[in-house]
Design an enzyme around this catalytic site. Sequence first.
Site, PDB file in Angstrom:
ATOM      1  N   HIS A  64       1.056  -0.630  -0.370  1.00  0.00           N
ATOM      2  CA  HIS A  64       0.742   0.231   0.191  1.00  0.00           C
ATOM      3  C   HIS A  64       0.791   1.267   0.020  1.00  0.00           C
ATOM      4  O   HIS A  64       0.542   2.271   0.072  1.00  0.00           O
ATOM      5  CB  HIS A  64      -0.496   0.088   1.346  1.00  0.00           C
ATOM      6  CG  HIS A  64      -2.116  -1.254   1.237  1.00  0.00           C
ATOM      7  ND1 HIS A  64      -3.050  -1.055   0.385  1.00  0.00           N
ATOM      8  CD2 HIS A  64      -1.854  -2.093   1.602  1.00  0.00           C
ATOM      9  CE1 HIS A  64      -3.631  -2.707   0.662  1.00  0.00           C
ATOM     10  NE2 HIS A  64      -2.710  -2.563   1.464  1.00  0.00           N
ATOM     11  N   HIS A  94       5.954   6.238   6.218  1.00  0.00           N
ATOM     12  CA  HIS A  94       5.671   6.000   4.975  1.00  0.00           C
ATOM     13  C   HIS A  94       4.622   7.436   4.264  1.00  0.00           C
ATOM     14  O   HIS A  94       4.701   7.874   5.388  1.00  0.00           O
ATOM     15  CB  HIS A  94       4.626   4.977   5.148  1.00  0.00           C
ATOM     16  CG  HIS A  94       3.178   4.980   5.875  1.00  0.00           C
ATOM     17  ND1 HIS A  94       2.968   5.307   7.514  1.00  0.00           N
ATOM     18  CD2 HIS A  94       2.073   6.173   5.466  1.00  0.00           C
ATOM     19  CE1 HIS A  94       1.892   5.694   8.006  1.00  0.00           C
ATOM     20  NE2 HIS A  94       1.713   6.121   6.470  1.00  0.00           N
ATOM     21  N   HIS A  96       1.604   8.943   1.490  1.00  0.00           N
ATOM     22  CA  HIS A  96       0.648   8.497   0.277  1.00  0.00           C
ATOM     23  C   HIS A  96       0.850   9.550  -0.428  1.00  0.00           C
ATOM     24  O   HIS A  96       1.769  10.783  -0.650  1.00  0.00           O
ATOM     25  CB  HIS A  96      -0.835   9.229   1.323  1.00  0.00           C
ATOM     26  CG  HIS A  96      -0.612   8.336   3.068  1.00  0.00           C
ATOM     27  ND1 HIS A  96      -1.202   6.977   2.744  1.00  0.00           N
ATOM     28  CD2 HIS A  96       0.218   8.205   3.909  1.00  0.00           C
ATOM     29  CE1 HIS A  96      -1.610   6.576   3.721  1.00  0.00           C
ATOM     30  NE2 HIS A  96      -0.706   7.400   4.456  1.00  0.00           N
ATOM     31  N   GLU A 106      -3.285  13.264   1.938  1.00  0.00           N
ATOM     32  CA  GLU A 106      -4.523  12.679   2.842  1.00  0.00           C
ATOM     33  C   GLU A 106      -5.342  14.052   3.208  1.00  0.00           C
ATOM     34  O   GLU A 106      -6.491  14.390   3.308  1.00  0.00           O
ATOM     35  CB  GLU A 106      -3.970  11.914   4.062  1.00  0.00           C
ATOM     36  CG  GLU A 106      -3.567  10.248   2.900  1.00  0.00           C
ATOM     37  CD  GLU A 106      -3.939   8.616   3.413  1.00  0.00           C
ATOM     38  OE1 GLU A 106      -3.337   8.899   4.948  1.00  0.00           O
ATOM     39  OE2 GLU A 106      -4.319   8.513   3.529  1.00  0.00           O
ATOM     40  N   HIS A 119       4.187  10.268   6.525  1.00  0.00           N
ATOM     41  CA  HIS A 119       3.710  10.579   8.403  1.00  0.00           C
ATOM     42  C   HIS A 119       4.432   9.707   8.474  1.00  0.00           C
ATOM     43  O   HIS A 119       5.252   8.321   8.845  1.00  0.00           O
ATOM     44  CB  HIS A 119       2.360   9.641   7.784  1.00  0.00           C
ATOM     45  CG  HIS A 119       1.570   9.935   7.073  1.00  0.00           C
ATOM     46  ND1 HIS A 119      -0.018   9.111   6.830  1.00  0.00           N
ATOM     47  CD2 HIS A 119       0.834  10.970   7.727  1.00  0.00           C
ATOM     48  CE1 HIS A 119      -0.748  10.089   6.531  1.00  0.00           C
ATOM     49  NE2 HIS A 119      -0.520  11.277   6.934  1.00  0.00           N
ATOM     50  N   THR A 178      -5.393   6.196   8.976  1.00  0.00           N
ATOM     51  CA  THR A 178      -6.195   6.690   7.821  1.00  0.00           C
ATOM     52  C   THR A 178      -5.949   5.002   6.475  1.00  0.00           C
ATOM     53  O   THR A 178      -7.160   5.691   6.175  1.00  0.00           O
ATOM     54  CB  THR A 178      -5.113   7.433   7.302  1.00  0.00           C
ATOM     55  OG1 THR A 178      -4.267   7.213   6.250  1.00  0.00           O
ATOM     56  CG2 THR A 178      -5.015   9.430   7.686  1.00  0.00           C
ATOM     57  N   THR A 179      -5.706   4.028   6.892  1.00  0.00           N
ATOM     58  CA  THR A 179      -6.017   2.903   6.910  1.00  0.00           C
ATOM     59  C   THR A 179      -6.916   2.122   7.300  1.00  0.00           C
ATOM     60  O   THR A 179      -6.586   2.705   8.501  1.00  0.00           O
ATOM     61  CB  THR A 179      -4.908   1.989   5.921  1.00  0.00           C
ATOM     62  OG1 THR A 179      -4.166   1.790   7.141  1.00  0.00           O
ATOM     63  CG2 THR A 179      -3.480   3.186   4.343  1.00  0.00           C
TER      64      THR A 179
HETATM   65  C1  MJ2 Z   1      -2.521   1.015   9.058  1.00  0.00           C
HETATM   66  C2  MJ2 Z   1      -1.879   1.946   9.741  1.00  0.00           C
HETATM   67  C3  MJ2 Z   1      -0.874   1.554  10.115  1.00  0.00           C
HETATM   68  C4  MJ2 Z   1      -0.014   2.892  10.300  1.00  0.00           C
HETATM   69  C5  MJ2 Z   1       1.717   2.390  11.087  1.00  0.00           C
HETATM   70  C6  MJ2 Z   1      -0.512   4.146  10.171  1.00  0.00           C
HETATM   71  C7  MJ2 Z   1      -1.254   4.621   9.793  1.00  0.00           C
HETATM   72  S1  MJ2 Z   1      -1.497   6.050   9.543  1.00  0.00           S
HETATM   73  N1  MJ2 Z   1      -1.571   6.247   7.503  1.00  0.00           N
HETATM   74  O1  MJ2 Z   1      -2.947   6.512   9.875  1.00  0.00           O
HETATM   75  O2  MJ2 Z   1      -0.407   6.522   9.854  1.00  0.00           O
HETATM   76  C8  MJ2 Z   1      -2.454   3.474   9.564  1.00  0.00           C
HETATM   77 ZN    ZN Z   2      -0.083   6.832   6.179  1.00  0.00          ZN
END
Ligand code: MJ2
Ligand code: ZN
Length: 240
Positions: A64, A94, A96, A106, A119, A178-179
């Site tokens: 993802h 990571h 997006h 996002e 993030h 957010t996922t």
């Molecule tokens: C599922 C998930 C795991 C982690 C560590 C971080 C997120 S986010 N995109 O909210 O930063 C999502």
């Molecule tokens: Zn994220």
Amino acid sequence: TGHDWGYGVEDGPSLWHQNYPIAKGSRQSPIDILPQTASHDPSLGPIALKYDQCTSINIANNGHSVVVEFEDSDDRSVIQGGPLDNPYRLKQFHFHWGGKGCRGSEHTVEGHSYASELHLVHWNAVKYETFGEAATAPDGLAVLGIFLEGSVTDFKSFNPKCLLPSSLHYWTYLGSLTTPPLHESVTWIVLKEPIAVSEKQMSKFRMLLFTGEEEDQRMRMENNFRPPQPLKGRKVRSSN
Ligand SMILES: Cc1cc(C)cc(S(N)(=O)=O)c1
Ligand SMILES: [Zn+2]
């Protein structure tokens, strides 16, 4: 195999509530940030980032996004201050991004999207034993969001320290992952100032591939962002 969700027509954000009912919860992320309505809170101190001794373990395409994991067995890389009551330990970062142009972040600011959003995910190791436990607790995680906007510069390395903009002014609000699983466990801290990345760097993201159901279905990984979610009465606060 793999996840039961994605960003496509068949499994995208508008369908996530079928397997993850909390998608319609009261503190979902991301949101559209309205700077004028964000209440300036003088009690909000500066955030402090201690990434100097950060030890990255690996970089991976998790199907993802592209994720860089860090060693989190002690407090050598932490975020503290701002809205946080104690230090939160860096776990991973990571990104997006969108397929092209400036959509891809996002969070949005008055409807404005950036090309990408970084993030930096941290967890409350003072109150919780493991990341997994923290990820389901309302004060378990703190994610630092940084907008990336296309421009003709280069950035040298993925050391989070040098990924930061000059100003650490931020907006903060209580939200969620957010996922999926979309846990409502995140104190979001979104920096106001974006960092610049070149179109060349952006194109490198777009060469990453989603892992399809069948290995031969390797789809281009793009548009891996969830659209803004209802505020449902939440207050967004602004640092000075
Ligand atoms: C599922 C998930 C795991 C982690 C560590 C971080 C997120 S986010 N995109 O909210 O930063 C999502
Ligand atoms: Zn994220």
